[in-house]
Write a protein that holds these residues in place. Structure first.
Motif, PDB file in Angstrom:
ATOM      1  N   UNK A   1     -11.445  -5.416 -14.375  1.00  0.00           N
ATOM      2  CA  UNK A   1     -12.591  -6.055 -13.792  1.00  0.00           C
ATOM      3  C   UNK A   1     -12.952  -7.327 -14.198  1.00  0.00           C
ATOM      4  N   UNK A   2     -12.667  -7.420 -15.433  1.00  0.00           N
ATOM      5  CA  UNK A   2     -12.902  -8.856 -16.034  1.00  0.00           C
ATOM      6  C   UNK A   2     -11.961  -9.988 -15.378  1.00  0.00           C
ATOM      7  N   UNK A   3     -10.775  -9.481 -14.784  1.00  0.00           N
ATOM      8  CA  UNK A   3      -9.895 -10.271 -13.979  1.00  0.00           C
ATOM      9  C   UNK A   3     -10.133 -10.288 -12.670  1.00  0.00           C
ATOM     10  N   UNK A   4     -10.391  -9.215 -11.968  1.00  0.00           N
ATOM     11  CA  UNK A   4     -10.903  -9.029 -10.642  1.00  0.00           C
ATOM     12  C   UNK A   4     -11.807  -8.021 -10.529  1.00  0.00           C
ATOM     13  N   UNK A   5     -13.287  -8.323 -10.074  1.00  0.00           N
ATOM     14  CA  UNK A   5     -14.393  -7.673 -10.125  1.00  0.00           C
ATOM     15  C   UNK A   5     -14.131  -6.589  -9.066  1.00  0.00           C
ATOM     16  N   UNK A   6     -13.238  -6.810  -7.974  1.00  0.00           N
ATOM     17  CA  UNK A   6     -13.275  -5.607  -6.871  1.00  0.00           C
ATOM     18  C   UNK A   6     -12.476  -4.582  -7.403  1.00  0.00           C
ATOM     19  N   UNK A   7     -11.581  -4.679  -8.481  1.00  0.00           N
ATOM     20  CA  UNK A   7     -10.558  -3.539  -8.764  1.00  0.00           C
ATOM     21  C   UNK A   7     -11.322  -2.235  -9.514  1.00  0.00           C
ATOM     22  N   UNK A   8     -10.784  -1.126  -8.940  1.00  0.00           N
ATOM     23  CA  UNK A   8     -11.325   0.032  -9.604  1.00  0.00           C
ATOM     24  C   UNK A   8     -10.024   0.905  -9.765  1.00  0.00           C
ATOM     25  N   UNK A   9      -9.831   1.687 -10.807  1.00  0.00           N
ATOM     26  CA  UNK A   9      -8.754   2.537 -10.691  1.00  0.00           C
ATOM     27  C   UNK A   9      -8.602   3.564  -9.639  1.00  0.00           C
ATOM     28  N   UNK A  10      -7.351   3.651  -9.168  1.00  0.00           N
ATOM     29  CA  UNK A  10      -7.095   4.466  -7.947  1.00  0.00           C
ATOM     30  C   UNK A  10      -6.488   6.038  -8.787  1.00  0.00           C
ATOM     31  N   UNK A  11      -6.310   7.093  -8.129  1.00  0.00           N
ATOM     32  CA  UNK A  11      -5.827   8.342  -8.674  1.00  0.00           C
ATOM     33  C   UNK A  11      -4.837   8.529  -7.734  1.00  0.00           C
ATOM     34  N   UNK A  12      -3.757   9.331  -8.559  1.00  0.00           N
ATOM     35  CA  UNK A  12      -2.684   9.775  -7.660  1.00  0.00           C
ATOM     36  C   UNK A  12      -2.938  11.458  -7.687  1.00  0.00           C
ATOM     37  N   UNK A  13      -3.072  11.788  -6.424  1.00  0.00           N
ATOM     38  CA  UNK A  13      -3.114  13.234  -6.136  1.00  0.00           C
ATOM     39  C   UNK A  13      -1.866  13.691  -6.140  1.00  0.00           C
ATOM     40  N   UNK A  14      -1.122  14.274  -7.168  1.00  0.00           N
ATOM     41  CA  UNK A  14       0.504  14.512  -7.197  1.00  0.00           C
ATOM     42  C   UNK A  14       0.575  16.074  -6.482  1.00  0.00           C
ATOM     43  N   UNK A  15      -0.631  16.733  -6.217  1.00  0.00           N
ATOM     44  CA  UNK A  15      -0.552  17.979  -5.345  1.00  0.00           C
ATOM     45  C   UNK A  15      -0.062  17.673  -3.842  1.00  0.00           C
ATOM     46  N   UNK A  16      -0.523  16.436  -3.334  1.00  0.00           N
ATOM     47  CA  UNK A  16      -0.486  16.187  -2.010  1.00  0.00           C
ATOM     48  C   UNK A  16       0.695  15.118  -1.775  1.00  0.00           C
ATOM     49  N   UNK A  17       0.564  14.221  -2.577  1.00  0.00           N
ATOM     50  CA  UNK A  17       1.898  13.300  -2.629  1.00  0.00           C
ATOM     51  C   UNK A  17       2.908  13.494  -3.672  1.00  0.00           C
ATOM     52  N   UNK A  18       3.671  14.309  -3.470  1.00  0.00           N
ATOM     53  CA  UNK A  18       4.679  14.838  -4.478  1.00  0.00           C
ATOM     54  C   UNK A  18       6.028  14.758  -4.382  1.00  0.00           C
ATOM     55  N   UNK A  19       6.537  13.644  -3.469  1.00  0.00           N
ATOM     56  CA  UNK A  19       7.948  13.402  -3.410  1.00  0.00           C
ATOM     57  C   UNK A  19       8.110  12.149  -4.079  1.00  0.00           C
ATOM     58  N   UNK A  20       9.546  11.955  -4.477  1.00  0.00           N
ATOM     59  CA  UNK A  20      10.039  10.488  -5.063  1.00  0.00           C
ATOM     60  C   UNK A  20       9.850   9.433  -3.988  1.00  0.00           C
ATOM     61  N   UNK A  21       9.504   9.689  -2.833  1.00  0.00           N
ATOM     62  CA  UNK A  21       9.131   8.612  -1.706  1.00  0.00           C
ATOM     63  C   UNK A  21       7.714   8.576  -1.304  1.00  0.00           C
ATOM     64  N   UNK A  22       6.883   9.134  -2.224  1.00  0.00           N
ATOM     65  CA  UNK A  22       5.510   8.915  -1.704  1.00  0.00           C
ATOM     66  C   UNK A  22       4.983   7.444  -2.067  1.00  0.00           C
ATOM     67  N   UNK A  23       3.969   7.155  -1.280  1.00  0.00           N
ATOM     68  CA  UNK A  23       3.634   5.832  -1.137  1.00  0.00           C
ATOM     69  C   UNK A  23       3.386   5.190  -2.566  1.00  0.00           C
ATOM     70  N   UNK A  24       2.962   5.966  -3.394  1.00  0.00           N
ATOM     71  CA  UNK A  24       2.777   5.286  -4.888  1.00  0.00           C
ATOM     72  C   UNK A  24       3.886   4.718  -5.494  1.00  0.00           C
ATOM     73  N   UNK A  25       5.011   5.104  -4.948  1.00  0.00           N
ATOM     74  CA  UNK A  25       6.343   4.552  -5.356  1.00  0.00           C
ATOM     75  C   UNK A  25       6.992   3.574  -4.527  1.00  0.00           C
ATOM     76  N   UNK A  26       6.289   2.972  -3.670  1.00  0.00           N
ATOM     77  CA  UNK A  26       6.627   1.985  -2.639  1.00  0.00           C
ATOM     78  C   UNK A  26       6.877   0.712  -3.415  1.00  0.00           C
ATOM     79  N   UNK A  27       7.641  -0.087  -2.997  1.00  0.00           N
ATOM     80  CA  UNK A  27       7.965  -1.590  -3.232  1.00  0.00           C
ATOM     81  C   UNK A  27       6.830  -2.289  -3.206  1.00  0.00           C
ATOM     82  N   UNK A  28       5.765  -1.936  -2.623  1.00  0.00           N
ATOM     83  CA  UNK A  28       4.596  -2.661  -2.631  1.00  0.00           C
ATOM     84  C   UNK A  28       3.378  -2.196  -3.419  1.00  0.00           C
ATOM     85  N   UNK A  29       3.965  -1.325  -4.090  1.00  0.00           N
ATOM     86  CA  UNK A  29       2.941  -0.744  -5.245  1.00  0.00           C
ATOM     87  C   UNK A  29       3.356  -0.499  -6.602  1.00  0.00           C
ATOM     88  N   UNK A  30       3.855   0.570  -7.099  1.00  0.00           N
ATOM     89  CA  UNK A  30       4.487   0.655  -8.345  1.00  0.00           C
ATOM     90  C   UNK A  30       5.920   0.872  -8.505  1.00  0.00           C
TER      91      UNK A  30
END
Length: 273
Positions: A75-104
């Protein structure tokens, strides 16, 4: 008040802002300080000796403070940022959105586990591994290789139902909510996710992988959920316990932070659900 959101609901702008803040923290050298701190504690924490960040009751308040400090640096860099969480009980595959090229980014390639997609790929020149357990300078992942399946919602609910926070001997052999959530006993929640990711996430330098923060943010949310479900249960032990951080003891490496200070997360942030 900062609101931590499920990564699956982030907008493209929110993803980009989070990634850019993480990259900026890496560039200025502060990111690697978090990796060093985590590794120092995971290497020194032991069942029979002094234990602060892991294998002990303070696993949850220690990581809550660790995540909060990291979030404040972002937030010192960008005050709009907060930590997101990854619900691995719902997004539980290797192709889940968290592992997209636009994210992690996704899993590592077969020959050396190197992550080659997304903003944290070595080829971008922005994500060199400087605090390492081997000589390889790139982010490594082996999604699903070390353990076949991520924890299920039913497994999470079985742990949330445990009414006692922790109990003697206050280490990796304890019963109670904390140790079942940490994963040394029972269905194994937190530890199993680290192994499922593989690469640096399966080692003491796990914060080298930005997925660390989203995983631990969900662990923190589960602790908050447990606190809501069991309002008369609290942190244990209260006092007089050797080698363990009691309720009002100081948690290293901070000079003035106790588990009691970290029990109410709503002083600092809330979760979206």
């Amino acid at each position: 008040m900062a609101v931590r959101k499920n990564q699956a609901t982030l907008t493209a702008t929110e993803k980009r802002n989070f990634v850019n803040a993480v990259l900026a923290l890496k560039k200025n050298g502060r990111y690697d300080e978090f990796v060093r701190t985590h590794n120092e504690f995971i290497m020194s924490d032991s069942d029979s000796g002094d234990r602060v960040g892991h294998r002990s009751p303070s696993f949850l308040p220690w990581h809550r403070r660790f995540l909060l400090q990291f979030e404040q640096e972002l937030q010192r860099i960008d005050s709009s940022v907060t930590l997101p969480y990854w619900d691995w009980t719902a997004d539980r595959t290797t192709t889940a959105s968290i592992f997209g090229a636009d994210f992690l980014g996704g899993t590592g390639r077969s020959r050396d586990s190197q992550v080659t997609t997304g903003p944290f790929a070595y080829s971008t020149g922005q994500w060199n591994i400087n605090v390492s357990v081997d000589s390889r300078p790139f982010l490594q992942r082996e999604l699903g290789a070390g353990v076949r399946a991520l924890p299920t919602r039913a497994e999470v609910d079985s742990v949330l139902a445990m009414a006692t926070y922790d109990m003697a001997p206050w280490n990796s052999s304890s019963n109670g909510f904390r140790n079942n959530l940490e994963g040394w006993r029972g269905v194994n929640l937190h530890n199993r996710v680290h192994v499922w990711i593989g690469g640096q996430m399966a080692s003491g330098v796990s914060p080298n992988d930005p997925v660390f923060w989203l995983h631990h943010c969900f662990i923190d949310k589960l602790w908050a959920d447990w606190q809501r479900l069991h309002p008369t249960s609290t942190y244990l032990p209260a006092a007089g316990t050797a080698n363990v951080v009691d309720l009002n003891d100081t948690m290293r490496p901070w000079n003035n932070v106790t588990p009691a200070d970290m029990l109410d997360h709503t002083k600092f942030y809330t979760y979206d659900s």
